[in-house]
Enzyme design. Structure first.
Site, PDB file in Angstrom:
ATOM      1  N   HIS A  15       0.843  -1.190   0.000  1.00  0.00           N
ATOM      2  CA  HIS A  15       0.000   0.000   0.000  1.00  0.00           C
ATOM      3  C   HIS A  15       0.880   1.241   0.000  1.00  0.00           C
ATOM      4  CE1 HIS A  15      -0.241   0.607   4.681  1.00  0.00           C
ATOM      5  NE2 HIS A  15       0.936   0.194   4.327  1.00  0.00           N
ATOM      6  N   CYS A  34       6.123   6.153   4.341  1.00  0.00           N
ATOM      7  CA  CYS A  34       4.983   5.343   3.895  1.00  0.00           C
ATOM      8  C   CYS A  34       4.237   5.995   2.736  1.00  0.00           C
ATOM      9  CB  CYS A  34       4.027   5.080   5.054  1.00  0.00           C
ATOM     10  SG  CYS A  34       4.778   4.111   6.379  1.00  0.00           S
ATOM     11  N   HIS A  40       4.902   0.265  -0.541  1.00  0.00           N
ATOM     12  CA  HIS A  40       5.733  -0.636   0.256  1.00  0.00           C
ATOM     13  C   HIS A  40       4.831  -1.768   0.732  1.00  0.00           C
ATOM     14  CE1 HIS A  40       3.810   1.997   3.193  1.00  0.00           C
ATOM     15  NE2 HIS A  40       3.976   1.018   4.089  1.00  0.00           N
ATOM     16  N   HIS A  42       3.868  -5.268   3.421  1.00  0.00           N
ATOM     17  CA  HIS A  42       3.885  -5.827   4.771  1.00  0.00           C
ATOM     18  C   HIS A  42       3.481  -7.297   4.709  1.00  0.00           C
ATOM     19  CE1 HIS A  42       4.226  -1.926   6.726  1.00  0.00           C
ATOM     20  NE2 HIS A  42       3.267  -1.479   5.932  1.00  0.00           N
ATOM     21  N   ASP A  80      -4.411 -11.219  -0.193  1.00  0.00           N
ATOM     22  CA  ASP A  80      -3.036 -11.701  -0.323  1.00  0.00           C
ATOM     23  C   ASP A  80      -2.425 -11.268  -1.656  1.00  0.00           C
ATOM     24  OD1 ASP A  80      -0.732 -12.995   0.602  1.00  0.00           O
ATOM     25  OD2 ASP A  80      -1.295 -14.892  -0.345  1.00  0.00           O
ATOM     26  N   HIS A  81      -1.250 -10.681  -1.583  1.00  0.00           N
ATOM     27  CA  HIS A  81      -0.477 -10.188  -2.729  1.00  0.00           C
ATOM     28  C   HIS A  81      -1.219  -9.118  -3.532  1.00  0.00           C
ATOM     29  CE1 HIS A  81       1.772 -13.801  -1.664  1.00  0.00           C
ATOM     30  NE2 HIS A  81       2.807 -13.117  -2.120  1.00  0.00           N
ATOM     31  N   GLU A 123       1.023  -5.316  11.681  1.00  0.00           N
ATOM     32  CA  GLU A 123       1.601  -4.795  10.440  1.00  0.00           C
ATOM     33  C   GLU A 123       3.110  -5.012  10.430  1.00  0.00           C
ATOM     34  OE1 GLU A 123       0.795  -0.674   8.301  1.00  0.00           O
ATOM     35  OE2 GLU A 123       2.117  -0.455  10.045  1.00  0.00           O
TER      36      GLU A 123
END
Length: 142
Positions: A15, A34, A40, A42, A80-81, A123
């Protein structure tokens, strides 16, 4: 007799913290690194706390296989991803983990076999977020 069940799930997503309400300088000042234009990622850990009576036949609050199947379909397959900023649920809000926690809570509220108590999202090793629903009374209900 009410018992609580905690179950963990893991997914990776990216995100960028950014809002159109701010100019570039203010976005950098508020969101710091961020706000990287390339985003970036997580490795999130989500823990849901479910509650309910202990079934006298099974000795369980709910069937873990059913909860896992629900999570696979409604959480993991969805997030996911993914780049969170491209998802409809973040179209009009910043993709913070606070907002992600609220969205995950909304998802697990629909699990029919137990009551959702709270969502905990890690996170990073330093940042985690909890959401237990909106406890603000609706006007006229007090």
């Amino acid at each position: 007799m009410k018992a609580h069940l905690n179950r963990r799930y893991h997914f990776s997503a990216s995100h960028r913290l950014h809002t159109e309400a701010y100019d570039a300088a203010k976005n950098r000042a508020v969101f710091g690194k961020c706000n990287n234009p390339h985003g970036h990622g997580h490795n999130y850990t989500v823990q849901v706390t479910m509650s309910g009576p202990v079934d006298p036949s099974t000795g369980m609050v709910c069937n873990l296989a059913e909860l896992d199947a629900f999570a696979q379909t409604n959480l993991l397959a969805r997030f996911d991803h993914m780049n969170l900023n491209t998802m409809n649920c973040f179209a009009n809000i910043v993709s913070t983990t606070e907002n992600l926690s609220i969205e995950i809570y909304r998802i697990f509220q629909h699990f029919p076999a137990a009551h959702l108590e709270r969502v905990h999202v890690e996170e990073t090793s330093n940042n985690s977020f909890d959401y237990a629903g909106d406890a603000t009374p609706t006007p006229g209900t007090m």
